[in-house]
Design an enzyme around this catalytic site. Structure first.
Site, mmCIF file in Angstrom:
data_model
loop_
_atom_site.group_PDB
_atom_site.id
_atom_site.type_symbol
_atom_site.label_atom_id
_atom_site.label_comp_id
_atom_site.label_asym_id
_atom_site.label_seq_id
_atom_site.Cartn_x
_atom_site.Cartn_y
_atom_site.Cartn_z
ATOM 1 N N ASP A 20 -31.476 -17.195 -55.092
ATOM 2 C CA ASP A 20 -30.341 -17.880 -54.456
ATOM 3 C C ASP A 20 -30.628 -19.384 -54.370
ATOM 4 O O ASP A 20 -30.713 -19.937 -53.277
ATOM 5 C CB ASP A 20 -30.051 -17.278 -53.065
ATOM 6 C CG ASP A 20 -31.200 -17.474 -52.070
ATOM 7 O OD1 ASP A 20 -32.362 -17.630 -52.523
ATOM 8 O OD2 ASP A 20 -30.943 -17.488 -50.853
ATOM 9 N N ASP A 57 -36.347 -21.762 -54.585
ATOM 10 C CA ASP A 57 -36.049 -20.845 -55.698
ATOM 11 C C ASP A 57 -36.095 -21.612 -57.021
ATOM 12 O O ASP A 57 -36.592 -21.092 -58.035
ATOM 13 C CB ASP A 57 -34.639 -20.257 -55.577
ATOM 14 C CG ASP A 57 -34.381 -19.538 -54.272
ATOM 15 O OD1 ASP A 57 -34.167 -20.231 -53.256
ATOM 16 O OD2 ASP A 57 -34.395 -18.293 -54.267
ATOM 17 N N ASN A 79 -28.727 -18.768 -49.660
ATOM 18 C CA ASN A 79 -28.826 -20.119 -49.102
ATOM 19 C C ASN A 79 -27.481 -20.823 -49.080
ATOM 20 O O ASN A 79 -27.149 -21.555 -48.151
ATOM 21 C CB ASN A 79 -29.809 -20.952 -49.926
ATOM 22 C CG ASN A 79 -31.248 -20.522 -49.703
ATOM 23 O OD1 ASN A 79 -31.626 -20.205 -48.580
ATOM 24 N ND2 ASN A 79 -32.039 -20.499 -50.758
ATOM 25 N N HIS A 137 -41.743 -21.625 -50.154
ATOM 26 C CA HIS A 137 -41.785 -20.161 -50.072
ATOM 27 C C HIS A 137 -41.778 -19.457 -51.449
ATOM 28 O O HIS A 137 -42.702 -18.718 -51.803
ATOM 29 C CB HIS A 137 -40.574 -19.634 -49.296
ATOM 30 C CG HIS A 137 -40.347 -20.274 -47.973
ATOM 31 N ND1 HIS A 137 -41.053 -19.938 -46.852
ATOM 32 C CD2 HIS A 137 -39.468 -21.237 -47.581
ATOM 33 C CE1 HIS A 137 -40.616 -20.640 -45.818
ATOM 34 N NE2 HIS A 137 -39.662 -21.444 -46.242
HETATM 35 C C1 BDR Z 1 -36.411 -18.032 -47.736
HETATM 36 O O1 BDR Z 1 -35.089 -18.364 -47.320
HETATM 37 C C2 BDR Z 1 -34.565 -19.384 -48.120
HETATM 38 O O2 BDR Z 1 -34.101 -20.414 -47.303
HETATM 39 C C3 BDR Z 1 -35.641 -19.821 -49.069
HETATM 40 O O3 BDR Z 1 -35.080 -20.053 -50.355
HETATM 41 C C4 BDR Z 1 -36.606 -18.668 -49.082
HETATM 42 O O4 BDR Z 1 -36.271 -17.722 -50.082
HETATM 43 C C5 BDR Z 1 -37.395 -18.476 -46.674
HETATM 44 O O5 BDR Z 1 -37.121 -17.843 -45.465
HETATM 45 CA CA CA Z 2 -34.663 -18.195 -51.810
#
Ligand code: BDR
Ligand code: CA
Length: 314
Positions: free
Chosen positions: A10, A15, A40, A242
């Protein structure tokens, strides 16, 4: 050996960096396709952002599919307050040349898996699990084809980032997550406990910016934006990166430490919806379904990312 993967995402700045890292790593990873899901930002933007990343990386050949535009049973929650209104604030949005495939992402996932050998494809979800949970629901025959699922989502010691109990990806579609965590195929889970160790400090982003190629420039731009909100929230020296942890684990698992345990998803409680109950100390009889990753060599991670992004200048 090259392993076949599908990235379900997303985008989202983090990502997007996961896509770049995978696209830079074709010796290890054969990216069969990118499937976009709402998260997102709405689907209309996540699929466009995925295609824009292929353009920036000069990989218009990678097929990109749009999937589900809302969670399986609930209204969509988005995260513009973190990612900006485009999802990729920090760089300019373009109208990408990389085409959007006409098939629905869930159909692509089902057909690709049904055509594959047993245990031959790795699913890499970095957003809410709606596309994957829907595919499993619709065609359980895909399950033996999945080698493993390497996902970003959930939290144990860190607590939630969207509610006190829940991490964003799991919270957005806990019902889909429940399908995935009960599916019986091996799961490697990158939750906030590990991703909060991977901080995009000024120094690390500066090393990427200094590479001076279009992918590195885009990465540095996006990470600089991402930084603004998260450094304030966590009082840290940089925002957690992340989603690329999934791809880094596939390329260099030795950078990470984890433990096999049961992880179950809360789908009922109003207070703790989307919580990942990690049975870290094996205090229940629930079966092991996850390799729970809890620690990473963050310096090694950024060395890997920087080295791979440098390849786009070759
Ligand atoms: C996750 O949520 C999204 O905001 C980021 O892309 C990541 O996948 C982190 O909590
Ligand atoms: Ca993500």
């Amino acid at each position: 050996m090259t392993r076949k993967i599908i990235i379900d995402c997303d985008p989202g700045q983090d990502d997007a960096v996961a896509l770049f890292l995978a696209l830079a790593s074709s010796e290890e990873l054969d990216l069969l396709g990118i499937t976009a899901v709402c998260g997102n930002v709405p689907l209309e933007l996540t699929q466009r952002n995925a295609r824009q990343m292929c353009d920036i990386a000069g990989r218009q050949d990678v097929p990109v599919y749009a999937g589900c535009e809302k969670p399986m049973l609930r209204p969509l929650r988005t995260a513009e307050m973190i990612h900006g209104e485009t999802g990729i604030n920090g760089i300019d949005v373009i109208d990408p040349e990389t085409p959007l495939q006409s098939a629905h992402a869930v159909d692509f996932i089902i057909e690709t898996l049904l055509d594959a050998d047993d245990a031959s494809i790795i699913l890499v979800p970095t957003g809410p699990l709606t596309n994957i949970g829907t595919a499993i629901d619709r065609e359980p025959g895909i399950l033996p084809k999945i080698e493993q699922i390497v996902l970003m989502g959930g939290a144990m010691r860190e607590g939630g980032n969207r509610t006190p109990s829940a991490e964003f990806n799991i919270l957005v579609d806990p019902d889909a997550a429940d399908n995935v965590f009960r599916c019986g195929r091996p799961i490697v889970q990158m939750g906030l406990d590990v991703t909060h160790q991977v901080l995009s400090t000024r120094d690390r982003v500066g090393r990427i910016a200094a590479l001076g190629n279009p992918v590195a420039d885009a990465t540095a731009g996006m990470l600089s934006f991402f930084d603004r909100y998260d450094t304030k929230k966590y009082a840290s020296k940089g925002a957690p990166l992340h989603d690329p942890c999934t791809i880094a684990w596939l390329i260099r698992p030795e950078l990470f430490e984890g433990k096999d345990c049961n992880v179950s998803i809360e789908t009922q409680s109003e207070l703790t919806l989307g919580h990942t109950a990690v049975d870290f100390w094996h205090v229940t009889e629930r079966p092991v379904n996850v390799h729970w990753v809890y620690s990473v060599d963050a310096g090694g991670f950024y060395d890997l990312l920087t080295e791979r992004l440098a390849r786009f200048g070759d």
